[in-house]
Design an enzyme around this catalytic site. Sequence first.
Site, PDB file in Angstrom:
ATOM      1  N   TRP A  19      61.191 -27.967   8.591  1.00 30.26           N
ATOM      2  CA  TRP A  19      60.923 -26.660   9.194  1.00 30.26           C
ATOM      3  C   TRP A  19      59.831 -26.835  10.255  1.00 30.26           C
ATOM      4  O   TRP A  19      58.840 -27.525   9.990  1.00 30.26           O
ATOM      5  CB  TRP A  19      60.460 -25.687   8.104  1.00 30.26           C
ATOM      6  CG  TRP A  19      60.526 -24.243   8.487  1.00 30.26           C
ATOM      7  CD1 TRP A  19      61.122 -23.691   9.576  1.00 30.26           C
ATOM      8  CD2 TRP A  19      59.969 -23.147   7.731  1.00 30.26           C
ATOM      9  NE1 TRP A  19      60.981 -22.323   9.549  1.00 30.26           N
ATOM     10  CE2 TRP A  19      60.284 -21.963   8.442  1.00 30.26           C
ATOM     11  CE3 TRP A  19      59.244 -23.063   6.537  1.00 30.26           C
ATOM     12  CZ2 TRP A  19      59.886 -20.703   7.987  1.00 30.26           C
ATOM     13  CZ3 TRP A  19      58.853 -21.814   6.077  1.00 30.26           C
ATOM     14  CH2 TRP A  19      59.173 -20.639   6.809  1.00 30.26           C
ATOM     15  N   ASP A  47      66.234 -32.445   4.905  1.00 30.80           N
ATOM     16  CA  ASP A  47      66.621 -31.041   4.763  1.00 30.80           C
ATOM     17  C   ASP A  47      66.378 -30.284   6.062  1.00 30.80           C
ATOM     18  O   ASP A  47      65.295 -30.376   6.642  1.00 30.80           O
ATOM     19  CB  ASP A  47      65.772 -30.400   3.648  1.00 30.80           C
ATOM     20  CG  ASP A  47      66.059 -28.917   3.499  1.00 30.80           C
ATOM     21  OD1 ASP A  47      67.091 -28.580   2.899  1.00 30.80           O
ATOM     22  OD2 ASP A  47      65.257 -28.089   4.006  1.00 30.80           O
ATOM     23  N   TYR A  52      66.086 -23.318  11.644  1.00 30.51           N
ATOM     24  CA  TYR A  52      64.850 -23.990  12.049  1.00 30.51           C
ATOM     25  C   TYR A  52      64.838 -24.252  13.552  1.00 30.51           C
ATOM     26  O   TYR A  52      65.577 -25.103  14.058  1.00 30.51           O
ATOM     27  CB  TYR A  52      64.639 -25.296  11.265  1.00 30.51           C
ATOM     28  CG  TYR A  52      64.521 -25.104   9.763  1.00 30.51           C
ATOM     29  CD1 TYR A  52      64.309 -23.834   9.210  1.00 30.51           C
ATOM     30  CD2 TYR A  52      64.621 -26.173   8.879  1.00 30.51           C
ATOM     31  CE1 TYR A  52      64.196 -23.651   7.847  1.00 30.51           C
ATOM     32  CE2 TYR A  52      64.506 -25.995   7.499  1.00 30.51           C
ATOM     33  CZ  TYR A  52      64.301 -24.720   7.000  1.00 30.51           C
ATOM     34  OH  TYR A  52      64.193 -24.535   5.647  1.00 30.51           O
ATOM     35  N   TYR A 191      61.098 -26.459  -2.470  1.00 34.82           N
ATOM     36  CA  TYR A 191      60.557 -26.351  -1.109  1.00 34.82           C
ATOM     37  C   TYR A 191      59.122 -25.861  -1.133  1.00 34.82           C
ATOM     38  O   TYR A 191      58.648 -25.358  -2.155  1.00 34.82           O
ATOM     39  CB  TYR A 191      61.482 -25.542  -0.213  1.00 34.82           C
ATOM     40  CG  TYR A 191      61.506 -24.021  -0.297  1.00 34.82           C
ATOM     41  CD1 TYR A 191      60.425 -23.238   0.100  1.00 34.82           C
ATOM     42  CD2 TYR A 191      62.657 -23.355  -0.701  1.00 34.82           C
ATOM     43  CE1 TYR A 191      60.469 -21.855   0.080  1.00 34.82           C
ATOM     44  CE2 TYR A 191      62.719 -21.962  -0.737  1.00 34.82           C
ATOM     45  CZ  TYR A 191      61.615 -21.208  -0.343  1.00 34.82           C
ATOM     46  OH  TYR A 191      61.661 -19.850  -0.368  1.00 34.82           O
ATOM     47  N   GLY A 198      48.507 -26.237   1.382  1.00 36.18           N
ATOM     48  CA  GLY A 198      47.543 -25.363   0.713  1.00 36.18           C
ATOM     49  C   GLY A 198      47.442 -23.988   1.338  1.00 36.18           C
ATOM     50  O   GLY A 198      46.814 -23.098   0.762  1.00 36.18           O
ATOM     51  N   SER A 199      48.060 -23.786   2.496  1.00 30.69           N
ATOM     52  CA  SER A 199      47.826 -22.495   3.157  1.00 30.69           C
ATOM     53  C   SER A 199      48.467 -21.327   2.399  1.00 30.69           C
ATOM     54  O   SER A 199      48.034 -20.187   2.532  1.00 30.69           O
ATOM     55  CB  SER A 199      48.299 -22.522   4.608  1.00 30.69           C
ATOM     56  OG  SER A 199      49.665 -22.783   4.662  1.00 30.69           O
ATOM     57  N   LEU A 200      49.482 -21.611   1.559  1.00 24.82           N
ATOM     58  CA  LEU A 200      50.072 -20.524   0.769  1.00 24.82           C
ATOM     59  C   LEU A 200      49.204 -20.185  -0.447  1.00 24.82           C
ATOM     60  O   LEU A 200      49.307 -19.102  -1.003  1.00 24.82           O
ATOM     61  CB  LEU A 200      51.481 -20.910   0.283  1.00 24.82           C
ATOM     62  CG  LEU A 200      52.539 -21.211   1.350  1.00 24.82           C
ATOM     63  CD1 LEU A 200      53.852 -21.618   0.699  1.00 24.82           C
ATOM     64  CD2 LEU A 200      52.765 -20.000   2.254  1.00 24.82           C
TER      65      LEU A 200
HETATM   66  N1  LIG Z   1      65.200 -22.795   1.663  1.00 23.23           N
HETATM   67  C1  LIG Z   1      64.191 -22.157   2.180  1.00 23.23           C
HETATM   68  O1  LIG Z   1      64.183 -20.919   2.301  1.00 23.23           O
HETATM   69  C2  LIG Z   1      62.992 -22.934   2.629  1.00 23.23           C
HETATM   70  C3  LIG Z   1      61.790 -22.274   2.916  1.00 23.23           C
HETATM   71  C4  LIG Z   1      60.694 -23.054   3.293  1.00 23.23           C
HETATM   72  C5  LIG Z   1      60.813 -24.417   3.406  1.00 23.23           C
HETATM   73  N2  LIG Z   1      62.011 -25.035   3.174  1.00 23.23           N
HETATM   74  C6  LIG Z   1      62.188 -26.501   3.319  1.00 23.23           C
HETATM   75  O2  LIG Z   1      61.165 -27.133   2.568  1.00 23.23           O
HETATM   76  C7  LIG Z   1      60.408 -27.987   3.424  1.00 23.23           C
HETATM   77  C8  LIG Z   1      58.970 -28.085   2.944  1.00 23.23           C
HETATM   78  O3  LIG Z   1      58.302 -26.840   3.006  1.00 23.23           O
HETATM   79  P1  LIG Z   1      57.262 -26.469   4.165  1.00 23.23           P
HETATM   80  O4  LIG Z   1      57.569 -27.280   5.357  1.00 23.23           O
HETATM   81  O5  LIG Z   1      57.252 -24.997   4.322  1.00 23.23           O
HETATM   82  O6  LIG Z   1      55.856 -26.853   3.553  1.00 23.23           O
HETATM   83  P2  LIG Z   1      55.195 -28.099   2.776  1.00 23.23           P
HETATM   84  O7  LIG Z   1      56.085 -29.279   2.784  1.00 23.23           O
HETATM   85  O8  LIG Z   1      54.719 -27.561   1.479  1.00 23.23           O
HETATM   86  O9  LIG Z   1      53.907 -28.373   3.677  1.00 23.23           O
HETATM   87  C9  LIG Z   1      54.001 -28.825   4.998  1.00 23.23           C
HETATM   88  C10 LIG Z   1      52.580 -28.974   5.546  1.00 23.23           C
HETATM   89  O10 LIG Z   1      51.902 -29.990   4.807  1.00 23.23           O
HETATM   90  C11 LIG Z   1      51.311 -30.925   5.708  1.00 23.23           C
HETATM   91  N3  LIG Z   1      51.402 -32.241   5.045  1.00 23.23           N
HETATM   92  C12 LIG Z   1      52.518 -32.837   4.606  1.00 23.23           C
HETATM   93  N4  LIG Z   1      52.219 -33.996   3.986  1.00 23.23           N
HETATM   94  C13 LIG Z   1      50.876 -34.134   4.057  1.00 23.23           C
HETATM   95  C14 LIG Z   1      49.975 -35.131   3.605  1.00 23.23           C
HETATM   96  N5  LIG Z   1      50.403 -36.201   2.936  1.00 23.23           N
HETATM   97  N6  LIG Z   1      48.657 -34.967   3.880  1.00 23.23           N
HETATM   98  C15 LIG Z   1      48.209 -33.864   4.545  1.00 23.23           C
HETATM   99  N7  LIG Z   1      49.023 -32.883   4.979  1.00 23.23           N
HETATM  100  C16 LIG Z   1      50.346 -33.016   4.738  1.00 23.23           C
HETATM  101  C17 LIG Z   1      52.114 -30.846   6.971  1.00 23.23           C
HETATM  102  O11 LIG Z   1      51.292 -31.141   8.082  1.00 23.23           O
HETATM  103  P3  LIG Z   1      51.511 -32.474   8.988  1.00 23.23           P
HETATM  104  O12 LIG Z   1      52.755 -32.204   9.785  1.00 23.23           O
HETATM  105  O13 LIG Z   1      50.276 -32.550   9.779  1.00 23.23           O
HETATM  106  O14 LIG Z   1      51.681 -33.614   8.041  1.00 23.23           O
HETATM  107  C18 LIG Z   1      52.505 -29.372   6.992  1.00 23.23           C
HETATM  108  O15 LIG Z   1      51.472 -28.601   7.583  1.00 23.23           O
HETATM  109  C19 LIG Z   1      60.585 -27.323   4.803  1.00 23.23           C
HETATM  110  O16 LIG Z   1      60.167 -28.153   5.854  1.00 23.23           O
HETATM  111  C20 LIG Z   1      62.033 -26.981   4.761  1.00 23.23           C
HETATM  112  O17 LIG Z   1      62.840 -28.120   5.003  1.00 23.23           O
HETATM  113  C21 LIG Z   1      63.091 -24.315   2.747  1.00 23.23           C
END
Ligand SMILES: NC(=O)c1ccc[n+]([C@@H]2O[C@H](COP(=O)([O-])OP(=O)(O)OC[C@H]3O[C@@H](n4cnc5c(N)ncnc54)[C@H](OP(=O)(O)O)[C@@H]3O)[C@@H](O)[C@H]2O)c1
Length: 282
Positions: A19, A47, A52, A191, A198-200
């Site tokens: 995303w 994914d 997106y 997901y 942590g922002s959530l």
């Molecule tokens: N089905 C649905 O409705 C739905 C909804 C939301 C999300 N999703 C899927 O789930 C995936 C994951 O959720 P999300 O993207 O919302 O959030 P997430 O994976 O919980 O968090 C992403 C954030 O974490 C940071 N991050 C990742 N690994 C890190 C690490 N090792 N150290 C420090 N920061 C780290 C990333 O920043 P950096 O880029 O700086 O690393 C980004 O800001 C999405 O990308 C999407 O594919 C699906």
Amino acid sequence: MEFITENGRAVGRIGQGTWYLGENAATAARERKALQAGVEAGMNLIDTAEMYGEGASEHLIGSAIRGMDRASLYLVSKVYPFHADRRSIFLSCENSLRRLGTDYLDLYLLHWRGAVPLAETVECMEQLKAKGRIRAWGVSNFDALDMDELLEVTGGSRCSTDQVLYHLGSRGVEFDLLPWMQKQGMPMMAYCPLAQAGSLRRDLAGCAAVQNAAAAHGVSLWQVLLAFLLTRPGVYPIPRSSRAEHTLDNAAALELRLSAEELAALDAAFPAPTRRTPLDIV
Ligand SMILES: NC(=O)c1ccc[n+]([C@@H]2O[C@H](COP(=O)([O-])OP(=O)(O)OC[C@H]3O[C@@H](n4cnc5c(N)ncnc54)[C@H](OP(=O)(O)O)[C@@H]3O)[C@@H](O)[C@H]2O)c1
């Protein structure tokens, strides 16, 4: 641990979310490298969704995987609920395939439940499968009651997964949905496993139990969050990162084993719900 699909394909337990990736030309090269590093580290599930960046994420993935052995990848995309009908889903799927530069999806998900009857979406998904455009289908953001309804529909039991929000600070699925899916032998894709860094849930990163476990093992806070989810059988987190170093940090969470005391401390800080709660979504 591996994610064995209906087709017997083995997929890394931690996948890659996308995303917001591909939306900014200035960071696209870095994001592409992050995805490639993840695949090399075994995170072969990627994914995405037509939503997106209105296709930008699929385009980025397409350019990142060009030249890779397609059979070694597990590509997941999602259809908008308002495209999940006979009139639109076939074109949506073709557009996703074109942007990704592939001729099939390993898994196609209904992004969330909309107004189209489930029976119609399931019928279309089965047609896409029969045409070889997708290997399997599933849903996203379905709660336990939605899953009950889905299983009532002809072909509904062929659903391969439910992708839902699940992280240490949001454990509502543990009350009913996850035990139900585990009983069915249906994998759950988690997901926002890092609560969007942590922002959530801002208190996650500040939590002493998370910090102590990270310090004891010499790992990042985010690895602790992933390792917590990995203790749940059948749960497959899909963290997103735009930086290879973060992606590799996430991949390494597979090696992290939290002790019973550490898990108990996490549990005490963020207890599982004791009653049904509405599904958390973003
Ligand atoms: N089905 C649905 O409705 C739905 C909804 C939301 C999300 N999703 C899927 O789930 C995936 C994951 O959720 P999300 O993207 O919302 O959030 P997430 O994976 O919980 O968090 C992403 C954030 O974490 C940071 N991050 C990742 N690994 C890190 C690490 N090792 N150290 C420090 N920061 C780290 C990333 O920043 P950096 O880029 O700086 O690393 C980004 O800001 C999405 O990308 C999407 O594919 C699906």
